[in-house]
Design a protein around this motif. Structure first.
Motif, short mmCIF file in Angstrom:
data_model
loop_
_atom_site.label_atom_id
_atom_site.label_comp_id
_atom_site.label_asym_id
_atom_site.label_seq_id
_atom_site.Cartn_x
_atom_site.Cartn_y
_atom_site.Cartn_z
N UNK A 113 0.84 -1.20 0.00
CA UNK A 113 0.00 0.00 0.00
C UNK A 113 0.87 1.25 0.00
N UNK A 114 0.45 2.29 -0.69
CA UNK A 114 1.19 3.54 -0.57
C UNK A 114 0.91 4.20 0.78
N UNK A 115 1.66 5.23 1.07
CA UNK A 115 1.38 6.07 2.24
C UNK A 115 0.23 6.99 1.84
N UNK A 116 -0.96 6.71 2.35
CA UNK A 116 -2.14 7.40 1.84
C UNK A 116 -2.14 8.90 2.16
N UNK A 117 -1.57 9.26 3.30
CA UNK A 117 -1.52 10.68 3.64
C UNK A 117 -0.60 11.42 2.67
N UNK A 118 0.53 10.79 2.36
CA UNK A 118 1.45 11.40 1.39
C UNK A 118 0.84 11.45 0.00
N UNK A 119 0.12 10.38 -0.32
CA UNK A 119 -0.55 10.33 -1.63
C UNK A 119 -1.52 11.50 -1.74
N UNK A 120 -2.25 11.74 -0.67
CA UNK A 120 -3.20 12.85 -0.66
C UNK A 120 -2.46 14.16 -0.89
N UNK A 121 -1.34 14.32 -0.20
CA UNK A 121 -0.57 15.56 -0.35
C UNK A 121 -0.09 15.71 -1.80
N UNK A 122 0.29 14.59 -2.41
CA UNK A 122 0.75 14.65 -3.80
C UNK A 122 -0.35 15.14 -4.72
N UNK A 123 -1.59 14.82 -4.38
CA UNK A 123 -2.72 15.28 -5.16
C UNK A 123 -3.07 16.75 -4.85
N UNK A 124 -2.46 17.28 -3.81
CA UNK A 124 -2.83 18.63 -3.38
C UNK A 124 -3.95 18.63 -2.35
N UNK A 125 -4.23 17.45 -1.83
CA UNK A 125 -5.23 17.35 -0.76
C UNK A 125 -4.49 17.34 0.59
N UNK A 126 -5.24 17.46 1.64
CA UNK A 126 -4.64 17.43 2.98
C UNK A 126 -4.58 15.98 3.44
N UNK A 127 -3.46 15.60 4.01
CA UNK A 127 -3.34 14.22 4.50
C UNK A 127 -3.17 14.18 6.01
N UNK A 128 -3.85 13.24 6.64
CA UNK A 128 -3.70 13.05 8.08
C UNK A 128 -3.42 11.58 8.34
N UNK A 129 -2.78 11.32 9.46
CA UNK A 129 -2.59 9.94 9.89
C UNK A 129 -3.12 9.77 11.30
N UNK A 130 -3.74 8.65 11.55
CA UNK A 130 -4.13 8.29 12.91
C UNK A 130 -3.62 6.88 13.17
N UNK A 131 -2.78 6.77 14.18
CA UNK A 131 -2.22 5.45 14.47
C UNK A 131 -2.59 4.97 15.87
N UNK A 132 -3.02 5.92 16.71
CA UNK A 132 -3.32 5.55 18.10
C UNK A 132 -4.69 6.08 18.47
N UNK A 133 -5.33 5.36 19.37
CA UNK A 133 -6.64 5.80 19.85
C UNK A 133 -6.61 7.21 20.39
N UNK A 134 -5.49 7.52 21.06
CA UNK A 134 -5.37 8.83 21.71
C UNK A 134 -5.47 9.98 20.72
N UNK A 135 -5.11 9.71 19.43
CA UNK A 135 -5.13 10.78 18.43
C UNK A 135 -6.47 10.90 17.73
N UNK A 136 -7.31 9.90 17.93
CA UNK A 136 -8.49 9.75 17.07
C UNK A 136 -9.34 11.01 17.02
N UNK A 137 -9.81 11.40 18.19
CA UNK A 137 -10.76 12.50 18.24
C UNK A 137 -10.15 13.81 17.74
N UNK A 138 -8.94 14.04 18.16
CA UNK A 138 -8.27 15.31 17.83
C UNK A 138 -8.04 15.43 16.32
N UNK A 139 -7.56 14.37 15.73
CA UNK A 139 -7.24 14.43 14.29
C UNK A 139 -8.52 14.47 13.45
N UNK A 140 -9.53 13.71 13.87
CA UNK A 140 -10.79 13.76 13.13
C UNK A 140 -11.37 15.18 13.18
#
Lengths: 573, 171
Positions: free
Chosen positions: A494-521
Motif C-alpha cells: 500500500x502507498x502512504x495514503x496521507x502522502x498520496x493525498x498531499x501529492x494530489x494537493x489534498x490534505x493528508x492526516x494519519x491516525x495510528x493511536x486511539x489517543x489521536x483519534x478524536x483530535x485528528x478527526x
C-alpha cells in the motif's frame, strides 16, 4: 434574421438544460468532441466536471443522483471511454439510481466496421440498463433526451445509456427541442388498488408481532415522512435495508436498524419471530433473506413494490401491492388503527439490550471506534458514503442515519471504489453539507485518482481510509470458512495514503493511536479548503458480527465469533 | 436422423409479446431468457397491425416459476407493450414446415399418400427430391415428419409456432 440552426451537440446541451441538469461528469475524446464543443458554444450553465476516469464519472453522477434524487449525467467518449462506465452503470442499475450516460460513438457509416475507438456499448450494456438508445438521426436527439430522463427518473429508476455517433452530434438539428415522447410500452404504476390497501389494513389489524421493512424504494418515493407516521400510528417496529437507511430514523425507539447478513441481531430476531412483515420498497435482497425458504415462513408477508417483476422473485407474498411507495403508505395510514404491540416491543427491547452492536475499545484501534467517533463529531448529520467491505458494514452499523439520502453505498453490485467518487457527487449536489467517505485501503486504491477532481473543485470531503492492510471481508471469510488460508487478500505494498493525498494537493492526516483519534478527526472536520484523506491504521484481523453465513437461515446468525469450525457457506458470496 | 429433436415436449411454453418495432428489442428480450438459462426453441417476429409494432411468438423450455419471472422481466422492458403466457390456453396455434426429402420417382406415390393424409402440398419436385409444405398445429407437423423421414431427409425448415387468442380477446 433567420434562426440559427443548432447542431446535434448543441441541441443535446439545450435539451439537458431543459431537464434541469446542473452538472455533467466526464472525460472528452474524439467521438465526443461535438458535444464538448457545444458546452462552450451554447454558453450553457451546465457545469462540465472533468473527472480522471470514466468509472469515476459514472460513480460521481451516481452519488449526485443518490444524494439529490435528481438524475446524474455522465458524458464520455466512445470505445474505452464508454466501456469504463460499465461498472458504474451496473452499480446504478442494481441500486435503482437514475443515471444518464451519454457516450460519443464512431460516425454512423463506420458502425460495426471496427472503427478506431468503436465499441458496441449499446450491446454491451444491454443487461445493465433500464433502457438505452443508439441515436441514428440528429433530429431524434430531443425526443431521446426527454424519454431518457423520463425513464431514468420515474417508476423504479435506473440507468439509461445514449450512444451518440459523432456525425449525429455534428449534424444539423431542426427538430423541436420539446419533441413528444414515444413510449407506448412504458407504464409506471402509481396509486395502489384500494382493495389491496384494505386487505393489508385487515392483515395488520390481526397482527400482534408486525415488522415494517423499508427499502430504497421508500426513499426514492419520498415516503419517509408518511412511513414514520404509519409506524408511530401502528406502534410497529421498523427496519430499513442497507440502501433504505434513512427511510426511518435509526435513533427512533421503533427502529431496529437494518437486517440481514451483517445487520443487527434484534432486526434478524424480529424477522424470525414476527407474525407479519410489511415490506415497503425492498426487493428482498439475498443479503437480507438468509435462506429464502425459511424467511418469515410463518408470517403474513406483504410486499409493496413499484416493480411488478420483484413480486414473488425471491419471496412469495400473501398480499402484493404494485404501486408508488409513498402513495401506498399514505393510503394505509388512513385505514389502520394502533396495534396491541406492547408485548412485542418489550420483547424486541429485550433483544436490543441483550444483543447490542458492540466492539472492544481495548487493544488496537477498531474501525467501529473511528466510525462511532465520526458519528459523534458530526452529530450524525453528515452525508456518508461507504465503499464496500468490512468498513461498509461497520459504517452502516455505527453511523446511524436519521434522514433520507444521507447514507450512500453500493449495495447490490458491491462495487469497490464507489465511495470516493460517490462522495464527490454528493458534495457537488450539496456544496455546504459535511460529506464523509468511509473507505478501505483496497477500495480507495480503485478510484483514488478522483482526488484530483475533488482538489480541483475544492470539495471539502473527508475521506477516511480505514486501513487494515487487507481485503478484509474476504480475509474474514477465509478465516471463518477456509481454515484461515489467506489467499489474495494481503495488501502489502500500500502507498502512504496521507502522502498520496498531499501529492494530489489534498490534505493528508494519519491516525495510528486511539489517543489521536478524536483530535485528528476534528482537525479534518475543521479543514474545508479541499478534500482531506485521513489514513487510519486499524486492527488488521477484526471480523464483522453479527453474521449470517450465506445461505443459512437468519436463525443461525452468529452474534460473536464462532467457537467451532464452520462449514463453507452454500449461499452466494 | 430422427425427428425427435423437433418434437415439442411438455415443458415448452408459448408466449406472445407485442413490442415496439425498434432496433435492439429482440436482443433485449433474448437476453432476459438467456440470463436465466432458458433456451428459446422457436421465435417468430413480424410486424403487427401497423409497422410501429411487432408481434413475437416465443416458445421456450424451462420451469414454470422461472418462466413467470421471465415474463415479468420481459414485460417491464421499455419497448414491450405486453407479454403473455398462453401455455395450456385454448388458442389458435399454427406452424408451417418445409420438408425436403430425397425421393426417387419410384417412391413418389407413397410419399404423396402420406402428404395427402396430412394435407401437405408439394412445393418443389425434381428427379432426386421432393419438397412438402405442411401447416397446422405442431403435433400434426410432428406426426407427418415422423412418417416422412422414412425417406432420407435433405433438410427441414419449421417456422415455429404462431398463436392467436380465440374470440375477441387480444393475444
Amino acid at each position: 434574421m433567420t434562426k440559427q440552426i443548432l447542431d446535434g451537440g448543441q441541441a443535446l446541451v439545450k435539451c439537458l438544460e431543459n431537464e434541469g441538469v446542473e452538472f455533467m461528469f466526464g472525460i472528452s475524446g474524439g467521438a465526443a468532441i461535438p458535444i464538448f464543443d457545444a458546452v462552450v458554444t451554447t454558453k450553457t450553465n451546465i457545469k462540465l466536471v472533468l473527472t480522471r476516469h470514466e468509472q469515476g464519472a459514472a460513480h460521481i453522477a451516481d452519488g449526485y443522483a443518490r444524494a439529490t434524487g435528481k438524475a446524474g449525467v455522465a458524458l464520455v467518449t466512445s470505445g474505452p471511454g464508454a466501456t469504463n462506465t460499465i461498472t458504474g452503470i451496473l452499480t446504478a442499475h442494481m441500486d435503482s439510481v437514475p443515471l444518464i450516460v451519454l457516450c460519443g460513438q464512431a460516425i454512423s457509416p463506420m458502425l460495426g466496421k471496427d472503427a478506431f475507438q468503436e465499441a458496441d456499448i449499446f450491446g454491451m450494456t444491454m443487461p445493465v440498463v433500464k433502457h438505452s438508445y443508439l441515436v441514428k438521426n440528429t433530429n431524434d436527439i430531443p425526443r431521446v433526451i426527454r424519454e431518457a430522463f423520463k425513464i431514468a427518473t420515474t417508476g423504479r429508476p435506473g440507468p439509461v445509456l445514449i450512444d451518440l455517433p459523432k456525425d449525429v452530434t455534428a449534424g444539423p438539428c431542426t427538430a423541436d427541442l420539446l419533441s413528444a415522447l414515444d413510449l407506448p410500452g412504458y407504464k409506471v404504476p402509481e396509486a395502489p388498488d384500494s382493495r389491496i390497501i384494505l386487505q393489508i389494513a385487515e392483515a395488520l389489524a390481526k397482527s400482534e408481532r408486525p415488522v415494517i421493512l423499508a427499502g430504497h424504494g421508500a426513499l426514492i418515493a419520498d415516503a419517509a415522512a408518511p412511513l414514520r407516521a404509519l409506524a408511530e400510528k401502528l406502534r410497529a417496529p421498523v427496519m430499513t435495508t442497507l440502501l433504505g437507511k434513512g427511510a426511518f430514523p435509526e435513533t427512533h425507539e421503533l427502529s431496529l436498524g437494518w437486517p440481514g447478513m451483517h445487520g443487527t441481531a434484534y432486526a434478524n430476531k424480529a424477522l424470525c419471530e414476527c407474525d407479519l412483515i410489511l415490506n415497503i420498497g425492498s426487493r428482498f435482497d439475498d443479503r437480507i433473506l438468509g435462506q429464502p425458504a425459511r424467511f418469515c415462513r410463518d408470517a403474513v408477508r406483504i410486499h409493496c413494490d413499484i416493480d411488478r417483476s420483484e413480486i414473488g422473485k425471491m419471496i412469495e407474498p400473501h398480499i402484493a401491492c404494485v404501486a408508488d411507495a409513498r402513495l401506498t403508505v399514505e393510503a394505509l395510514l388512513e385505514h389502520v388503527a394502533p396495534l396491541k404491540t406492547e408485548a412485542w416491543l418489550r420483547r424486541l427491547a429485550g433483544y436490543k439490550k441483550k444483543y447490542p452492536l458492540k466492539y472492544r475499545k481495548t487493544g488496537s484501534l477498531k474501525m467501529q471506534h473511528v466510525i462511532e467517533e465520526m458519528y459523534k463529531l458530526t452529530g450524525g448529520r453528515a452525508i456518508v458514503t461507504a465503499d464496500v467491505g468490512q468498513h461498509q458494514m461497520w459504517a452502516a452499523q455505527f453511523y446511524r442515519t436519521d434522514e433520507p439520502n444521507k447514507f450512500l453505498t453500493s449495495g447490490g453490485a458491491g462495487t469497490m471504489g464507489f465511495g470516493l467518487p460517490a462522495a464527490i457527487g454528493a458534495q457537488f449536489g450539496f456544496p455546504d453539507a459535511c460529506v464523509v467517505c468511509f473507505t478501505g485501503d483496497g477500495g480507495f486504491q480503485m478510484t483514488n485518482q478522483e482526488l484530483s477532481t475533488a482538489v480541483l473543485h475544492k470539495l471539502p470531503i473527508k475521506v477516511i481510509v480505514l486501513n487494515n492492510h487487507y481485503l478484509g471481508m474476504v480475509r474474514q471469510w477465509q478465516e471463518l470458512f477456509y481454515d484461515d488460508r489467506k489467499s489474495g487478500v494481503d495488501l502489502e505494498g500500500n502507498p502512504d495514503f496521507a502522502k498520496l493525498a498531499e501529492a494530489f494537493g489534498a490534505k493528508g492526516f494519519n491516525i495510528r493511536r486511539q489517543g489521536d483519534l478524536r483530535r485528528v478527526l476534528q482537525k479534518a472536520l475543521d479543514y474545508n479548503d479541499g478534500p482531506c484523506v485521513i489514513n487510519v491504521e486499524v486492527e488488521k484481523t477484526d471480523n464483522v458480527f453479527p453474521m449470517v453465513p450465506a445461505g443459512r437461515p437468519l436463525e443461525d446468525m452468529l452474534i460473536e465469533p464462532p467457537k467451532y469450525k464452520m462449514d463453507k457457506p452454500t449461499g452466494s458470496t | 436422423m430422427t425427428t425427435q429433436r423437433f418434437v415439442s415436449g411438455d415443458d415448452i411454453h408459448s408466449l406472445s409479446a407485442y413490442v415496439a418495432n425498434k432496433p435492439g428489442v429482440l436482443a433485449r428480450i433474448a437476453q432476459v431468457f438467456a440470463r436465466r438459462g432458458f433456451n428459446i426453441d422457436s421465435l417468430v417476429v413480424s410486424p403487427g397491425g401497423t409497422g410501429d409494432f411487432s408481434r413475437m411468438t416465443i416458445t421456450a423450455k424451462g420451469n414454470p416459476e422461472g418462466l413467470q419471472q421471465v415474463i415479468e422481466q420481459v414485460g417491464k422492458l421499455v419497448d414491450v407493450l405486453h407479454c403473455f403466457d398462453h401455455t395450456g390456453q385454448d388458442v389458435v396455434v399454427r406452424e408451417l414446415a418445409l420438408v425436403k426429402l430425397a425421393v426417387t420417382p419410384s417412391e413418389r406415390t407413397e410419399v404423396l399418400q402420406v402428404a395427402a393424409h396430412f394435407g401437405a402440398k408439394t412445393v418443389d419436385l425434381t428427379e432426386e427430391s421432393l419438397t412438402l409444405m405442411i401447416t397446422g398445429q405442431s403435433d400434426k407437423l410432428d406426426a407427418m415428419l415422423g412418417l416422412a423421414t422414412k425417406w432420407p431427409l435433405i433438410e427441414l425448415v419449421r417456422t415455429g409456432k404462431v398463436i392467436m387468442a380465440r374470440g375477441a380477446a387480444v393475444t
